[in-house]
Design a protein around this motif. Structure first.
Motif, PDB file in Angstrom:
ATOM      1  N   TYR A   1      -0.175  -3.549   8.271  1.00 23.80           N
ATOM      2  CA  TYR A   1      -0.325  -4.448   9.424  1.00 23.80           C
ATOM      3  C   TYR A   1       0.187  -5.857   9.147  1.00 23.80           C
ATOM      4  N   ASN A   2       0.645  -6.118   7.927  1.00 24.01           N
ATOM      5  CA  ASN A   2       1.168  -7.459   7.634  1.00 24.01           C
ATOM      6  C   ASN A   2       2.525  -7.652   8.295  1.00 24.01           C
ATOM      7  N   THR A   3       2.799  -8.929   8.596  1.00 21.54           N
ATOM      8  CA  THR A   3       4.017  -9.256   9.353  1.00 21.54           C
ATOM      9  C   THR A   3       4.869 -10.252   8.570  1.00 21.54           C
TER      10      THR A   3
ATOM     11  N   SER B   1       3.749  -2.975  -3.048  1.00 20.10           N
ATOM     12  CA  SER B   1       4.039  -4.254  -2.387  1.00 20.10           C
ATOM     13  C   SER B   1       2.976  -5.311  -2.700  1.00 20.10           C
ATOM     14  N   LEU B   2       2.969  -5.759  -3.955  1.00 24.22           N
ATOM     15  CA  LEU B   2       2.097  -6.883  -4.308  1.00 24.22           C
ATOM     16  C   LEU B   2       2.804  -7.764  -5.327  1.00 24.22           C
TER      17      LEU B   2
ATOM     18  N   VAL C   1       3.851 -13.451   5.744  1.00 25.82           N
ATOM     19  CA  VAL C   1       4.511 -13.790   4.476  1.00 25.82           C
ATOM     20  C   VAL C   1       5.068 -15.209   4.544  1.00 25.82           C
ATOM     21  N   ALA C   2       5.681 -15.555   5.682  1.00 29.76           N
ATOM     22  CA  ALA C   2       6.263 -16.898   5.832  1.00 29.76           C
ATOM     23  C   ALA C   2       5.177 -17.961   5.729  1.00 29.76           C
TER      24      ALA C   2
ATOM     25  N   THR D   1       8.142  -2.608   1.912  1.00 32.95           N
ATOM     26  CA  THR D   1       9.158  -2.994   0.924  1.00 32.95           C
ATOM     27  C   THR D   1       9.945  -4.208   1.409  1.00 32.95           C
ATOM     28  N   GLN D   2      10.275  -4.220   2.705  1.00 32.25           N
ATOM     29  CA  GLN D   2      11.022  -5.362   3.255  1.00 32.25           C
ATOM     30  C   GLN D   2      10.192  -6.640   3.198  1.00 32.25           C
ATOM     31  N   LEU D   3       8.895  -6.527   3.542  1.00 35.31           N
ATOM     32  CA  LEU D   3       8.022  -7.705   3.468  1.00 35.31           C
ATOM     33  C   LEU D   3       7.903  -8.185   2.015  1.00 35.31           C
TER      34      LEU D   3
END
Ligand SMILES: Cc1ncc(COP(=O)(O)O)c(C=O)c1O
Length: 403
Positions: A383-385, A331-332, A389-390, A304-306
């Motif tokens: 596993y996404n960081t 989360s998409l 996202v950046a 959710t944060q990502l």
């Protein structure tokens, strides 16, 4: 602050050892597999491989135990009342086809199946094929401009005394909206309408308790929940399961076969003709057991944060239009671009090692309703960081400047 260690999670996915710079944001299509799943399949083949439910030797017993153990794991994971309610299929698609060809065949010409506009083709086409065979009627359930189910329209459709089944996704694969399944089931059951929930996009992200949701059918694919391809699940509530006729005929699903007439096994075997995907089922069991060892609420918070970071970033880049504005989403994010085709943008992203999905996402009626031809979709997993996202955001900004 949550105590989620994404680096430790990511290390458990060997694909990133082989592609260290990969930014994998196509998780709604399929997730990567943790070592626990790969090891479980290999261990099964090296130690237990035999056919299940037959044979009087120790390997056959070990293979059957492993396969039935996986069924028990799935039952626990979604809180089914018994393991017998878990039917193994090839995936979500086959699970829905199984239900259309068994429960669906018990419906009469003129009975109605309500199907929402935002469904994946897998939850539309089997009902249309059933309608062609039997004369049942498929009713399209509208969505709101934000991409949520139009509850007023659902009320209206349920006024029909012929409404027999509502087929609805727990979360949309194209725009992410999460449906309030519990309320939808309550409403539908007041009208004696059964509910099939397509959980393909929910199972890896949301806690799923089929008894609390109150659904009659819940289907999902292993490969979208860190498990192998070739295995999926149809949960069928036991009172319905009891009277369900078989679908495919063959070995495993029979009681006694003779040319005078054949009798069938009890469920779940009655609905699992032929040698099943044993190693894949074991792999799915390992995936769900592995997920269950993690702090699910921390995982959800991480995603959710990502997603928040992603949405905020997208909103700040000129020329990006986000599609779908439901209150609750997985989360998409799905987007189009003012001066660029999503395919061209995806090509630029791929050149930087960023994997996303482009197109209609097997949801053509939804895409048509939104008045577009397709979107670029970035979908997140555990596993996404923040770096992933950046990098997506900065590459999108650069690309749109160039195009
Ligand atoms: C919501 C939804 N339903 C059904 C499917 C079909 O799943 P499978 O191709 O694994 O059978 C998908 C896959 O993208 C999906 O996202």
């Amino acid at each position: 602050m949550h105590m989620f260690d994404v680096a430790a999670i990511k290390q458990q996915f060997p694909i990133f050892d082989h592609h260290p710079d990969l930014v994998y944001l196509d998780n709604a299509a399929t997730t990567q597999k943790p070592r626990a799943v790969l090891d479980a399949e290999r261990f099964y083949y090296e130690h237990h491989n035999a056919n299940v439910h037959r044979g009087a030797h120790r390997l056959a017993v070990a293979a059957t135990d492993a396969f039935e153990g996986a069924r028990a794991t799935v039952a626990r994971f979604i809180n089914a009342a018994t393991s017998d309610e878990i039917i193994f299929t090839r995936g979500t698609t086959e699970a829905i086809n199984l239900i259309a060809n068994t429960f669906g065949e018990s419906l009469l010409a003129g009975d109605e199946i309500i199907v929402s506009t935002l469904e994946h083709h897998a939850n539309i086409v089997p009902w249309q094929m059933l309608a062609q065979r039997t004369g049942v009627i498929v009713r399209q359930l509208n969505i709101t401009p934000d991409g949520e189910i139009d509850m007023e329209h659902l009320h209206e459709l349920l006024q029909s005394s012929r409404a027999r089944l509502l087929a609805i996704s727990h979360a949309s694969n194209a725009i992410g909206s999460i449906q309030d399944i519990q309320s939808i089931c309550d409403l539908s059951h007041q009208k004696q309408c059964k509910v099939l929930v397509d959980g393909a996009q929910a199972i890896a992200h949301l806690p799923v308790d089929v008894q609390a949701l109150g659904c009659d059918f819940y289907v999902f694919s292993g490969h979208k929940a860190y498990g192998p391809t070739g295995i999926g699940v149809a949960y069928i509530e036991q009172s319905l399961l009891r009277d369900l006729p078989p679908w495919q005929g063959g070995g495993e699903m029979i009681d006694v076969v003779s040319f005078a007439g054949t009798t069938y096994a009890a469920a779940p075997q009655r609905l699992e003709a032929g040698t099943p995907a044993i190693a894949q089922a074991v792999g799915l069991g390992a995936a769900l057991d592995w997920l269950a060892t993690l702090d699910r609420s921390a995982l959800l918070q991480h995603e959710t944060q990502l997603h928040h970071q992603l949405k905020q970033g997208l909103e700040s880049i000129e020329g990006i239009k986000i599609h779908g504005h439901a209150k609750n989403t997985v989360s998409l994010s799905s987007m189009t671009f003012a001066g660029a085709h999503p395919y061209d943008v995806a090509q630029f992203l791929d050149n930087k090692g960023i994997a996303v999905r482009v197109g209609h996402h097997c949801a053509q009626p939804l895409i048509l309703t939104m008045g577009i031809q397709g979107t670029l979709r970035a979908s997140l997993a555990i596993y996404n960081t923040q770096h992933d996202v950046a990098l997506l955001l900065s590459t999108l900004a650069e690309t749109l400047d160039l195009l």
